[in-house]
Write an enzyme that holds these catalytic residues in place. Structure first.
Site, PDB file in Angstrom:
ATOM      1  N   CYS A  84       0.838  -1.204   0.000  1.00  7.91           N
ATOM      2  CA  CYS A  84       0.000   0.000   0.000  1.00  7.91           C
ATOM      3  C   CYS A  84       0.872   1.253   0.000  1.00  7.91           C
ATOM      4  O   CYS A  84       1.595   1.485  -0.961  1.00  7.91           O
ATOM      5  CB  CYS A  84      -1.003  -0.029   1.150  1.00  7.91           C
ATOM      6  SG  CYS A  84      -2.339   1.192   0.914  1.00  7.91           S
ATOM      7  N   HIS A 196      -3.751  -4.552  -0.605  1.00 10.11           N
ATOM      8  CA  HIS A 196      -3.383  -5.217   0.640  1.00 10.11           C
ATOM      9  C   HIS A 196      -3.504  -6.733   0.484  1.00 10.11           C
ATOM     10  O   HIS A 196      -4.602  -7.266   0.590  1.00 10.11           O
ATOM     11  CB  HIS A 196      -4.309  -4.762   1.779  1.00 10.11           C
ATOM     12  CG  HIS A 196      -4.076  -3.366   2.235  1.00 10.11           C
ATOM     13  ND1 HIS A 196      -3.124  -3.041   3.174  1.00 10.11           N
ATOM     14  CD2 HIS A 196      -4.678  -2.204   1.884  1.00 10.11           C
ATOM     15  CE1 HIS A 196      -3.143  -1.735   3.393  1.00 10.11           C
ATOM     16  NE2 HIS A 196      -4.073  -1.206   2.611  1.00 10.11           N
ATOM     17  N   GLU A 198      -2.673  -8.894   2.608  1.00 14.15           N
ATOM     18  CA  GLU A 198      -3.075  -9.440   3.908  1.00 14.15           C
ATOM     19  C   GLU A 198      -4.573  -9.299   4.157  1.00 14.15           C
ATOM     20  O   GLU A 198      -5.111  -9.906   5.086  1.00 14.15           O
ATOM     21  CB  GLU A 198      -2.272  -8.777   5.031  1.00 14.15           C
ATOM     22  CG  GLU A 198      -2.703  -7.395   5.430  1.00 14.15           C
ATOM     23  CD  GLU A 198      -2.242  -6.282   4.502  1.00 14.15           C
ATOM     24  OE1 GLU A 198      -2.464  -5.110   4.837  1.00 14.15           O
ATOM     25  OE2 GLU A 198      -1.661  -6.583   3.426  1.00 14.15           O
TER      26      GLU A 198
END
Length: 215
Positions: A84, A196, A198
């Protein structure tokens, strides 16, 4: 017993680090959250996360010598993954909040600019267009990933210098939201994603697993 790759998530004050740690542990990495310079320089893989404003992230990174850590790792051929705003700061500068000369780490040429979309931030799931031969997106080329951002690099300005053809040129993945923008870059040991991983479910986990497998 197979040795786990040692990954450091750089803890420099930016949010969202815990989810990155959990996601990397999920894919089998031995993960440490720290700003310790020796550990960050010596691990198998370094993750530079980032949320919020470009200028704040760049300042926080420099406060813990993150710019030096990244430079030293890349000079030594040791992998780095930006996420990011951690992706954005790898570029030269940003025009966020009307500031023309907010300097990034300058690992790649390019300017982080506001997306010309009717709705910003660009928040939610989106497809990406990886290039042939991608390593990060192998097996998830057609999946969706989770984005939260209002700014992005919209022009890839890297020019391969004459005589430097021994190295593979960077592989750039694109996405669209109001304009075409850089969603990820694979450049030898330096990789970065605007989205992202994750927060991107199984697709993001697969991408992180691909990265960890290169360490």
């Amino acid at each position: 017993m197979t040795r786990k790759a040692k990954v450091v998530v750089l803890d420099y004050g930016s949010g969202n680090v815990r989810s990155a740690v959990r996601a990397l542990m999920r894919v089998g990495a031995d993960v440490e959250l720290t700003a310790d310079r020796a550990r960050a320089e010596g691990c198998d893989g370094l993750v530079v996360p980032g949320v919020g404003a470009f200028a704040a992230v760049a300042e926080q990174l420099r406060a813990v010598r993150g710019d030096v850590i990244v430079d030293r790792r890349l000079a030594g051929g040791r992998p780095v993954l930006g996420i990011c705003v951690g992706h954005q700061v790898m570029f030269e500068r940003s025009t966020e909040h009307g500031q023309e000369h907010v300097e990034g780490l300058g690992e790649w040429p390019g300017v982080v600019e506001r997306l010309p979309a009717e709705v910003v931030p660009h928040m939610g799931w989106n497809t990406v267009q990886p290039p042939p031969g991608t390593v990060l997106f192998a097996g998830v080329e057609h999946e969706r990933f989770y984005f939260v951002h209002s700014f992005a690099v919209q022009r890839w300005e890297f020019v391969e210098r004459q005589g430097e053809h021994r190295q593979r040129p960077p592989a750039v993945t694109w996405a669209d939201h109001g304009a075409r923008f850089v969603a990820a870059v694979e450049n030898g040991v330096l990789n970065a994603t605007q989205f992202h991983p994750e927060k991107s479910g199984d697709a993001g986990a697969h991408l992180l697993e691909n990265w960890v497998a290169t360490l």
